[in-house]
Design a protein around this motif. Sequence first.
Motif, PDB file in Angstrom:
ATOM      1  N   LEU A 110       0.958  -1.250  -0.205  1.00  0.00           N
ATOM      2  CA  LEU A 110      -0.078   0.081   0.140  1.00  0.00           C
ATOM      3  C   LEU A 110       0.788   1.260   0.047  1.00  0.00           C
ATOM      4  N   ILE A 111       1.887   1.268   0.749  1.00  0.00           N
ATOM      5  CA  ILE A 111       2.681   2.433   1.076  1.00  0.00           C
ATOM      6  C   ILE A 111       3.741   2.707  -0.310  1.00  0.00           C
ATOM      7  N   ARG A 112       3.977   1.599  -0.837  1.00  0.00           N
ATOM      8  CA  ARG A 112       4.821   1.524  -2.205  1.00  0.00           C
ATOM      9  C   ARG A 112       3.734   2.194  -3.105  1.00  0.00           C
ATOM     10  N   ILE A 113       2.478   1.888  -3.334  1.00  0.00           N
ATOM     11  CA  ILE A 113       1.605   2.024  -4.355  1.00  0.00           C
ATOM     12  C   ILE A 113       1.366   3.797  -4.243  1.00  0.00           C
ATOM     13  N   ILE A 114       0.672   4.186  -3.150  1.00  0.00           N
ATOM     14  CA  ILE A 114       0.257   5.591  -2.718  1.00  0.00           C
ATOM     15  C   ILE A 114       1.255   6.560  -2.534  1.00  0.00           C
ATOM     16  N   LYS A 115       2.574   6.107  -2.099  1.00  0.00           N
ATOM     17  CA  LYS A 115       3.774   7.003  -1.783  1.00  0.00           C
ATOM     18  C   LYS A 115       3.194   8.280  -1.181  1.00  0.00           C
ATOM     19  N   PRO A 116       2.747   8.109   0.364  1.00  0.00           N
ATOM     20  CA  PRO A 116       2.470   9.154   1.261  1.00  0.00           C
ATOM     21  C   PRO A 116       3.780  10.115   1.509  1.00  0.00           C
ATOM     22  N   GLN A 117       3.377  11.313   1.175  1.00  0.00           N
ATOM     23  CA  GLN A 117       4.469  12.217   2.067  1.00  0.00           C
ATOM     24  C   GLN A 117       4.226  12.483   3.570  1.00  0.00           C
ATOM     25  N   ILE A 118       2.791  12.222   4.090  1.00  0.00           N
ATOM     26  CA  ILE A 118       2.805  12.164   5.347  1.00  0.00           C
ATOM     27  C   ILE A 118       1.272  11.092   5.439  1.00  0.00           C
ATOM     28  N   ALA A 119       1.268  10.679   6.873  1.00  0.00           N
ATOM     29  CA  ALA A 119       0.080   9.937   7.109  1.00  0.00           C
ATOM     30  C   ALA A 119      -0.617  10.452   8.379  1.00  0.00           C
ATOM     31  N   VAL A 120      -2.120  10.565   8.330  1.00  0.00           N
ATOM     32  CA  VAL A 120      -2.489  11.031   9.456  1.00  0.00           C
ATOM     33  C   VAL A 120      -3.592   9.825   9.885  1.00  0.00           C
ATOM     34  N   PHE A 121      -3.446   9.584  10.895  1.00  0.00           N
ATOM     35  CA  PHE A 121      -4.621   8.467  11.654  1.00  0.00           C
ATOM     36  C   PHE A 121      -5.233   9.121  12.736  1.00  0.00           C
ATOM     37  N   THR A 122      -6.442   8.907  12.915  1.00  0.00           N
ATOM     38  CA  THR A 122      -7.370   9.801  13.842  1.00  0.00           C
ATOM     39  C   THR A 122      -7.890   8.894  14.838  1.00  0.00           C
ATOM     40  N   LYS A 123      -7.477   9.190  16.094  1.00  0.00           N
ATOM     41  CA  LYS A 123      -8.050   8.810  17.367  1.00  0.00           C
ATOM     42  C   LYS A 123      -7.615   7.538  18.060  1.00  0.00           C
ATOM     43  N   TYR A 124      -8.175   6.465  17.555  1.00  0.00           N
ATOM     44  CA  TYR A 124      -7.737   5.174  18.049  1.00  0.00           C
ATOM     45  C   TYR A 124      -7.004   4.161  17.241  1.00  0.00           C
ATOM     46  N   GLU A 125      -6.974   4.425  16.032  1.00  0.00           N
ATOM     47  CA  GLU A 125      -6.475   3.474  14.971  1.00  0.00           C
ATOM     48  C   GLU A 125      -4.846   3.318  15.017  1.00  0.00           C
ATOM     49  N   TYR A 126      -4.501   2.105  15.348  1.00  0.00           N
ATOM     50  CA  TYR A 126      -3.081   1.703  15.644  1.00  0.00           C
ATOM     51  C   TYR A 126      -2.669   0.345  14.991  1.00  0.00           C
TER      52      TYR A 126
END
Length: 407
Positions: A110-126
Motif C-alpha cells: 500500500l505504501i509503495r503504491i500511494i507513496k504518502p508524504q505524510i500519514a494522518v490517523f485519527t483517535k484510536y487506530e493503531y
Amino acid sequence: MLLLYNILIRIYFVFVFFASFFNKKAFLWIKGRKKQVIGSATDSIWFHFASLGEFEQGRPVLEALRAAYPGKPVIITFFSPSGYEVRKHTPLADAVHYLPLDTPSNARDLIRIIKPQIAVFTKYEYWYHYFAELQRQSIPLYIVSGIFRPQQVFFKWYGDINRKMLGMVSHFFVQDDASEKLLRTLNITNVTVAGDTRFDRVWANSQAPKPMPELVAFKAGKKLFIGGSTWPKDEELIASLFDAYPDRKFIIAPHEIDEENIQAVLKRLSGKAIRFTQLMNYRDIASYQVLVIDNMGILSSVYQYGDVAHIGGGFGVGIHNTLEAAAFGLPVIFGPNYERFKEARDLVAIGAGISIADEASFKQAADLFMTDDNYRQQAGEKARQYVADNNGATDRVVRQISKALSA
C-alpha cells in the motif's frame, strides 16, 4: 508478542470471513477488500479512519490540508464498511479504499503504491505493520484527536507491542492534558494538547446548517425531542414518552439504517411513526407525532430543529456523538456507558447533559427538560457555549503538519 499479534490478525480475518455469510457488514468488509484496486499516487496525503465517526472527527484537518495543498493527491482508507460505504465518493479525496489487513506485505504494497508524504490517523487506530513501514521509510505519521486513559492496553504490563506502536508516531495531537501526562509516563514527549477537531466540525455545521423545510412542516411549531444514533433500548425508552407527551413531536434516527432495522424500529414504535423518505407521500405531515430518519448523513442538520436530544449507544459499548446536538444548544440525555468520552463527562459536569441508567431515570431527565423551559434553555446554552469555547484544534494541528508538507 509480534508473533501473537500476527496470529490474532489472521484469526480476526477468519472470523470476519465466516461471519460474512450471514452478516452484511462482515460481507462488505470482505468483499470490499477482495475487489478493490488501489491506484498509484506520488507525494500523497494519506488519511486513515476507523469508521464514519472518525472521518467526521478528522474532516476539518482533511478539508484544511486539501485547500492548502490542492496539488497533492489525498488518499483515504477506512477500516469499517460504515465509513467506506458512506464516504467512498467524497470529493475531499482523490481515492477512497478499504485498509488492507495489517500484514507486512500489505503495508509495504500500500505504501509503495500511494507513496504518502505524510500519514494522518485519527483517535484510536493503531496498526503495527503500517506504522513500522512508515517509520522504516521515514514518512511522518500523525495521530489527530488522540485520547488516552489508564485502562488502555498501552499502559498495561502486557501492552509491549502497543507501546512500540506509540514509539513509531512522529507526533501526537491529543485532546486533553490527561492524555499528555499519560504519554509522558511512557517517556513520549512528542505531544501537543490541541483539543478535539470534532468541535470545529460541529460548530461550523451549526453556524450554517442545511435547511430542511419538511422538518419545519412536521414539527409544526411544537417542541421536538430527538433520539440520535439510537439502538433498541434507546428507542424503547423514547417510545415510553409518546403517550405522556401527546403535544410534543419526536424524531428517531437509528444508528443502523438498513431496511431490516428500519422495519424493526417502526414495529417497535407500534406503527405510530412515518419514515423520512416517505414524507412527501403524506398530505398532512403535521398530524404525525413520530418521524424515523431512514437515510444517512442528515442527522447533524436535523438537530437544528430540536429542543432536547437523547443520544444512543449508552446501553452498549458507548454513546455516539453528543457534540452535534450540543452545538445547536440542545441539552443531551444518554445511557450509563459514557465515561470513555471526555465531552460527555464535561457536559454532565456543567449541567448540560444527564446520564440515565433505566426507564425511571430516563423519564425523570426527560420530564425535567420537557416541562421546565427555563432549565432546558439554560442547559442548552451551556451546551452551545461549551462547543463554542473548544474550537481551534484544527488550526493547531494544521500549522504543525504543514511544516512537513512544505519541507
